[in-house]
Scaffold this active site. Structure first.
Site, PDB file in Angstrom:
ATOM      1  N   GLU A  29       0.830  -1.196   0.000  1.00 49.23           N
ATOM      2  CA  GLU A  29       0.000   0.000   0.000  1.00 49.23           C
ATOM      3  C   GLU A  29       0.876   1.262   0.000  1.00 49.23           C
ATOM      4  OE1 GLU A  29      -1.311   1.694   3.305  1.00 49.23           O
ATOM      5  OE2 GLU A  29      -2.757   2.908   2.182  1.00 49.23           O
ATOM      6  N   CYS A 118      -2.166  -7.118   8.136  1.00 49.56           N
ATOM      7  CA  CYS A 118      -1.841  -5.692   8.285  1.00 49.56           C
ATOM      8  C   CYS A 118      -1.563  -5.353   9.752  1.00 49.56           C
ATOM      9  CB  CYS A 118      -2.991  -4.838   7.756  1.00 49.56           C
ATOM     10  SG  CYS A 118      -2.655  -3.085   7.915  1.00 49.56           S
ATOM     11  N   LYS A 159      -3.769 -13.865   3.035  1.00 45.72           N
ATOM     12  CA  LYS A 159      -2.383 -13.560   3.399  1.00 45.72           C
ATOM     13  C   LYS A 159      -2.338 -13.291   4.898  1.00 45.72           C
ATOM     14  CE  LYS A 159       1.353 -10.432   2.011  1.00 45.72           C
ATOM     15  NZ  LYS A 159       1.380  -9.329   2.974  1.00 45.72           N
ATOM     16  N   ASN A 219       6.623 -15.753   2.085  1.00 45.12           N
ATOM     17  CA  ASN A 219       6.882 -14.316   1.916  1.00 45.12           C
ATOM     18  C   ASN A 219       7.736 -13.793   3.068  1.00 45.12           C
ATOM     19  OD1 ASN A 219       5.162 -11.423   2.836  1.00 45.12           O
ATOM     20  ND2 ASN A 219       6.371 -11.484   0.973  1.00 45.12           N
TER      21      ASN A 219
HETATM   22  C1  FMN Z   1       5.080  -0.126   2.029  1.00 46.14           C
HETATM   23  C2  FMN Z   1       4.418  -1.448   2.295  1.00 46.14           C
HETATM   24  C3  FMN Z   1       3.058  -1.576   2.135  1.00 46.14           C
HETATM   25  C4  FMN Z   1       2.432  -2.827   2.359  1.00 46.14           C
HETATM   26  N1  FMN Z   1       1.089  -2.944   2.114  1.00 46.14           N
HETATM   27  C5  FMN Z   1       0.507  -4.175   2.211  1.00 46.14           C
HETATM   28  C6  FMN Z   1      -0.851  -4.371   1.823  1.00 46.14           C
HETATM   29  O1  FMN Z   1      -1.540  -3.470   1.332  1.00 46.14           O
HETATM   30  N2  FMN Z   1      -1.377  -5.625   1.992  1.00 46.14           N
HETATM   31  C7  FMN Z   1      -0.634  -6.672   2.491  1.00 46.14           C
HETATM   32  O2  FMN Z   1      -1.157  -7.779   2.623  1.00 46.14           O
HETATM   33  N3  FMN Z   1       0.653  -6.515   2.823  1.00 46.14           N
HETATM   34  C8  FMN Z   1       1.242  -5.306   2.681  1.00 46.14           C
HETATM   35  N4  FMN Z   1       2.562  -5.168   2.964  1.00 46.14           N
HETATM   36  C9  FMN Z   1       3.347  -6.344   3.360  1.00 46.14           C
HETATM   37  C10 FMN Z   1       4.012  -6.970   2.123  1.00 46.14           C
HETATM   38  O3  FMN Z   1       3.054  -7.459   1.218  1.00 46.14           O
HETATM   39  C11 FMN Z   1       4.953  -8.133   2.536  1.00 46.14           C
HETATM   40  O4  FMN Z   1       4.199  -9.081   3.235  1.00 46.14           O
HETATM   41  C12 FMN Z   1       6.101  -7.667   3.415  1.00 46.14           C
HETATM   42  O5  FMN Z   1       6.683  -6.495   2.893  1.00 46.14           O
HETATM   43  C13 FMN Z   1       7.173  -8.753   3.557  1.00 46.14           C
HETATM   44  O6  FMN Z   1       7.655  -9.136   2.290  1.00 46.14           O
HETATM   45  P1  FMN Z   1       9.060  -8.566   1.695  1.00 46.14           P
HETATM   46  O7  FMN Z   1      10.115  -8.804   2.722  1.00 46.14           O
HETATM   47  O8  FMN Z   1       9.241  -9.327   0.418  1.00 46.14           O
HETATM   48  O9  FMN Z   1       8.863  -7.075   1.481  1.00 46.14           O
HETATM   49  C14 FMN Z   1       3.194  -3.934   2.765  1.00 46.14           C
HETATM   50  C15 FMN Z   1       4.581  -3.788   2.938  1.00 46.14           C
HETATM   51  C16 FMN Z   1       5.192  -2.583   2.692  1.00 46.14           C
HETATM   52  C17 FMN Z   1       6.696  -2.473   2.850  1.00 46.14           C
END
Ligand code: FMN
Length: 330
Positions: A29, A118, A159, A219
């Site tokens: 987001e 979230c 998720k 993830n």
């Molecule tokens: C800026 C930001 C916004 C995020 N917004 C969402 C979201 O809208 N929905 C969601 O399920 N996870 C959201 N996440 C979590 C990510 O989808 C992911 O689970 C998390 O960043 C860990 O994965 P990564 O280490 O590959 O970034 C967000 C993460 C970040 C950094």
């Protein structure tokens, strides 16, 4: 999605089958909006992408809310390079979630993803997002209502994190999602309490994988091709969702597919940054452009020394013309 492929043979009658991996671009987001989604998916390697979340309280949103969140719905539910997009909904009211899910799918969403991860305090105070992980039954009710509202061929995914404060309900939550009728489950390998602190606990994912029958998508903290392999080894699943790793290395998904362990190339990324800038300059209000450019550069500088140098010269600059010249000169 991808067909299994016979890659070679140990002897004449023992084929080795390459297990197909699935790679998903994470919902982020305020970061992975339509502009960044277009750019990242165009680098190849992604099977689908999940939209930023839509917070569902108690009503059905008008179509325009979905189109604003996910303009790709106007194009058959696909990002311009053809990658399908799945709308993500977040809320604890089963009826409202089901109705909004139905609408999103009728507008062209490639299934529905439900957000149980979230960590936002505001959202959690209202018993949505990761706070629902304290009550597996509430996960079941929402997943089941969404499942029942959609045709059987439409994918429902959820998720979650490993837990809220601890891991005590980890398996119960995964089972609730599965028995609610979800087709797959993505787990960010941290609790809500762990926030984003490294490391991601990929080994915990293996326990979930062993106890469910639906596919598990791992993830958290996959930054490199080597991390992908380590995550697969620890979690036991070939399927992953990439978030910040793809933002920092836009071709990460494609490299994982090709098993290409090369260093990230700044010149190629710099060109993407210029393309991104041109895209947002045409479509976003001028006042928002500098912030968006810096937001991405702030991620890129974690892996590209040249991006760090550019960051140092533009971080206090907001004048569009000057920013443009500095970007061209980088
Ligand atoms: C800026 C930001 C916004 C995020 N917004 C969402 C979201 O809208 N929905 C969601 O399920 N996870 C959201 N996440 C979590 C990510 O989808 C992911 O689970 C998390 O960043 C860990 O994965 P990564 O280490 O590959 O970034 C967000 C993460 C970040 C950094």
């Amino acid at each position: 999605m991808r067909k299994r492929r016979v890659i070679n043979s140990l002897n004449n009658n023992t084929p080795i089958v390459e297990k197909p991996m699935r790679i998903v671009l994470a919902p982020m987001e305020g970061l992975a909006d339509v502009h960044l989604r277009r750019l990242l998916t165009a680098q190849g390697g992604f099977d689908w992408v999940v939209s930023e979340f839509l917070r569902v309280v108690d009503r059905v949103y008008p179509d325009r809310v979905f189109y604003k969140l996910c303009p790709e719905l106007r194009h058959g539910g696909k990002v311009s390079c053809g990658t399908p997009i799945r709308v993500q909904l977040m809320g604890n009211d089963p009826h409202a979630m089901a109705e909004n899910a139905h609408l999103a799918v009728s507008l062209g969403s490639y299934g529905i993803d439900i957000n149980f991860g979230c960590p936002s305090k505001t959202v959690n105070r209202r018993q949505a997002g990761s706070s629902m992980l304290k009550d597996p039954e509430s996960l079941y009710r929402v997943v089941n209502a969404v499942r029942c509202a959609l045709p059987a061929h439409v994918t429902v995914s959820a998720k979650m994190r490993l837990g809220y404060d601890d891991l005590s309900l980890m398996l119960d939550n995964a089972h609730a999602i599965e028995s609610g009728g979800a087709n797959e489950i993505t787990v960010h390998a941290r609790t809500r309490l762990q926030g984003y602190s490294p490391p991601a606990h990929w080994d915990e994912l293996a326990k979930i994988k062993r106890s469910i029958r639906i596919p598990l998508i791992a993830n958290g903290d996959i930054w490199t091709v080597a991390d992908y392999h380590a995550c697969v080894a620890a979690s036991g699943t070939p399927d992953v969702m990439l978030g910040r790793g793809a933002v920092r290395c836009p071709d990460l998904a494609s490299k994982i597919r090709k098993n290409e362990m090369t260093e990230p190339q700044w010149q190629a990324v710099r060109q993407l940054l210029i393309n991104f800038w041109q895209d947002i300059r045409q479509t976003m209000p001028e006042k928002d452009c500098a912030g968006r450019l810096k937001q991405w550069l702030n991620h890129l500088r974690k892996v590209h020394p040249d991006a760090e140098a550019l960051w140092q010269v533009i971080r206090t600059e907001n004048q569009i013309g000057k920013l443009e010249r500095l970007l061209e000169a980088a």
